[in-house]
Design an enzyme around this catalytic site. Sequence first.
Site, PDB file in Angstrom:
ATOM      1  N   LYS A  16      63.224   3.651 -26.668  1.00 45.98           N
ATOM      2  CA  LYS A  16      63.221   2.385 -27.416  1.00 45.98           C
ATOM      3  C   LYS A  16      63.640   1.217 -26.524  1.00 45.98           C
ATOM      4  CE  LYS A  16      62.760   4.433 -31.546  1.00 45.98           C
ATOM      5  NZ  LYS A  16      61.376   4.809 -31.801  1.00 45.98           N
ATOM      6  N   LYS A  66      71.242  10.546 -14.953  1.00 48.45           N
ATOM      7  CA  LYS A  66      72.446   9.698 -14.934  1.00 48.45           C
ATOM      8  C   LYS A  66      73.407  10.069 -13.790  1.00 48.45           C
ATOM      9  CE  LYS A  66      72.133   8.488 -19.808  1.00 48.45           C
ATOM     10  NZ  LYS A  66      72.808   8.359 -21.115  1.00 48.45           N
ATOM     11  N   ASN A  87      74.348   4.698 -16.291  1.00 51.10           N
ATOM     12  CA  ASN A  87      73.107   4.512 -17.051  1.00 51.10           C
ATOM     13  C   ASN A  87      72.488   3.147 -16.788  1.00 51.10           C
ATOM     14  OD1 ASN A  87      74.627   2.729 -18.615  1.00 51.10           O
ATOM     15  ND2 ASN A  87      73.758   3.446 -20.539  1.00 51.10           N
ATOM     16  N   ASP A 102      77.339   3.453 -21.959  1.00 47.08           N
ATOM     17  CA  ASP A 102      77.239   4.262 -23.173  1.00 47.08           C
ATOM     18  C   ASP A 102      78.544   4.205 -23.986  1.00 47.08           C
ATOM     19  OD1 ASP A 102      74.623   5.079 -22.854  1.00 47.08           O
ATOM     20  OD2 ASP A 102      75.136   6.937 -21.809  1.00 47.08           O
ATOM     21  N   GLY A 127      81.724  18.085 -28.115  1.00 48.16           N
ATOM     22  CA  GLY A 127      80.862  18.092 -26.937  1.00 48.16           C
ATOM     23  C   GLY A 127      81.633  17.604 -25.724  1.00 48.16           C
TER      24      GLY A 127
HETATM   25  P1  NAP Z   1      74.695  16.945 -22.166  1.00 49.59           P
HETATM   26  O1  NAP Z   1      75.437  16.449 -20.988  1.00 49.59           O
HETATM   27  O2  NAP Z   1      73.485  17.806 -21.997  1.00 49.59           O
HETATM   28  O3  NAP Z   1      75.759  17.741 -23.084  1.00 49.59           O
HETATM   29  C1  NAP Z   1      75.339  18.432 -24.221  1.00 49.59           C
HETATM   30  C2  NAP Z   1      76.564  18.874 -25.032  1.00 49.59           C
HETATM   31  O4  NAP Z   1      76.071  19.476 -26.249  1.00 49.59           O
HETATM   32  C3  NAP Z   1      77.434  19.916 -24.338  1.00 49.59           C
HETATM   33  O5  NAP Z   1      78.772  19.674 -24.662  1.00 49.59           O
HETATM   34  C4  NAP Z   1      76.945  21.233 -24.982  1.00 49.59           C
HETATM   35  O6  NAP Z   1      77.919  22.237 -25.007  1.00 49.59           O
HETATM   36  C5  NAP Z   1      76.669  20.771 -26.385  1.00 49.59           C
HETATM   37  N1  NAP Z   1      75.738  21.634 -27.103  1.00 49.59           N
HETATM   38  C6  NAP Z   1      74.421  21.790 -26.889  1.00 49.59           C
HETATM   39  N2  NAP Z   1      73.889  22.679 -27.777  1.00 49.59           N
HETATM   40  C7  NAP Z   1      74.926  23.095 -28.544  1.00 49.59           C
HETATM   41  C8  NAP Z   1      75.032  24.010 -29.628  1.00 49.59           C
HETATM   42  N3  NAP Z   1      73.973  24.671 -30.110  1.00 49.59           N
HETATM   43  N4  NAP Z   1      76.245  24.185 -30.203  1.00 49.59           N
HETATM   44  C9  NAP Z   1      77.326  23.526 -29.734  1.00 49.59           C
HETATM   45  N5  NAP Z   1      77.292  22.642 -28.716  1.00 49.59           N
HETATM   46  C10 NAP Z   1      76.101  22.433 -28.126  1.00 49.59           C
HETATM   47  O7  NAP Z   1      74.191  15.744 -23.096  1.00 49.59           O
HETATM   48  P2  NAP Z   1      74.854  14.285 -23.207  1.00 49.59           P
HETATM   49  O8  NAP Z   1      74.306  13.402 -22.172  1.00 49.59           O
HETATM   50  O9  NAP Z   1      76.337  14.461 -23.293  1.00 49.59           O
HETATM   51  O10 NAP Z   1      74.266  13.767 -24.600  1.00 49.59           O
HETATM   52  C11 NAP Z   1      74.657  14.370 -25.843  1.00 49.59           C
HETATM   53  C12 NAP Z   1      73.846  13.737 -26.961  1.00 49.59           C
HETATM   54  O11 NAP Z   1      74.228  12.376 -27.118  1.00 49.59           O
HETATM   55  C13 NAP Z   1      72.334  13.748 -26.660  1.00 49.59           C
HETATM   56  O12 NAP Z   1      71.674  14.362 -27.734  1.00 49.59           O
HETATM   57  C14 NAP Z   1      71.943  12.297 -26.537  1.00 49.59           C
HETATM   58  O13 NAP Z   1      70.716  12.032 -27.165  1.00 49.59           O
HETATM   59  C15 NAP Z   1      73.074  11.574 -27.273  1.00 49.59           C
HETATM   60  N6  NAP Z   1      73.336  10.237 -26.669  1.00 49.59           N
HETATM   61  C16 NAP Z   1      73.095   9.143 -27.431  1.00 49.59           C
HETATM   62  C17 NAP Z   1      73.318   7.885 -26.887  1.00 49.59           C
HETATM   63  C18 NAP Z   1      73.060   6.647 -27.718  1.00 49.59           C
HETATM   64  O14 NAP Z   1      72.926   5.555 -27.152  1.00 49.59           O
HETATM   65  N7  NAP Z   1      73.018   6.745 -29.035  1.00 49.59           N
HETATM   66  C19 NAP Z   1      73.785   7.747 -25.567  1.00 49.59           C
HETATM   67  C20 NAP Z   1      74.044   8.917 -24.819  1.00 49.59           C
HETATM   68  C21 NAP Z   1      73.802  10.158 -25.392  1.00 49.59           C
HETATM   69  P3  NAP Z   1      78.096  23.282 -23.773  1.00 49.59           P
HETATM   70  O15 NAP Z   1      78.858  22.541 -22.717  1.00 49.59           O
HETATM   71  O16 NAP Z   1      78.831  24.423 -24.343  1.00 49.59           O
HETATM   72  O17 NAP Z   1      76.702  23.646 -23.312  1.00 49.59           O
END
Ligand code: NAP
Length: 273
Positions: A16, A66, A87, A102, A127
Amino acid sequence: MTDRYAVLGHPIGHSKSPLIHSLFAQATGQDIGYTAIETPLDGFADTVLGFRAGGGRGLNVSLPFKLQAFEIATEPSERAHLAGAANCLKFEGDRIQADNFDGVGLVNDLQRNLGCPLAGKRVLLLGAGGATRGALLPIAGQSPALIAVANRTADKAHALGRDFAAHAQLQSGGYQDLAGKSFDVVINATSTGLTQEALPLPAGLFAPGAIAYEMVYGKGLTPFLKQAQAAGASRVADGVGMLVEQAAEAFAWWRGVRPETQPVIQRLTVPLT
Ligand code: NAP
């Protein structure tokens, strides 16, 4: 001359950011071009340097680049340094400045848009990935009563506790360690909103008046938000405001003009039903 910006990611078609930045540019009268560039997984540095060589002024960086965005920077901010991730990049001559907006986007959304000041609150992040890393310093800066991080892989939560020890005393652990605890602000920073999986949250997690915040946006009521409603959370929100607020920080950093965020948030909001 039109100044050029872009967002890099893989995949990036869903982004977006071009819409958000074009709305900001229209509203503020800034002459910018902003595109999305699908970046090869093994071609991040080449894409960044090529964009800069072509006169580009700055980049937003999405998944999975990132960490590489932080590494390519010659001048990372403290926030980017602590997160180990960036980012947003800004080019000035040979300098590559990097920041991570973020977390400040999340805090601005909670406090300004959702009317939820964090001072004195018990805040739980679910997370321990990049999104939580980016959020910790901005949240700690608001003087919450406590910050807890729970993660499926508990060791990653403990590692965050060690990395941020100079800035915040984190309670860290797995989901089982949440039993008997309650929080005023519960933020889902896992990717389960995308995969529609539920988290093993114990009863009583949401204190009276608690807000549940899902970082994933545009998915309606995710399993986490449904769990939160069923468990008595007073309010639920998704991450659309965080997305727009981090974009506004980037726009202000690049252009020196702060855009209004509310009209853009309203345009992008998907009802939570
Ligand atoms: P990431 O580094 O890949 O981390 C993913 C996290 O999710 C890890 O803590 C992982 O746990 C956990 N996880 C994945 N599948 C799981 C499950 N089935 N059960 C429990 N925990 C699970 O991703 P990230 O960059 O932190 O981003 C996380 C989310 O935030 C993304 O979906 C992203 O779209 C969103 N986000 C949104 C914004 C926004 O502007 N709104 C900005 C940034 C991120 P483990 O360590 O145990 O694998």
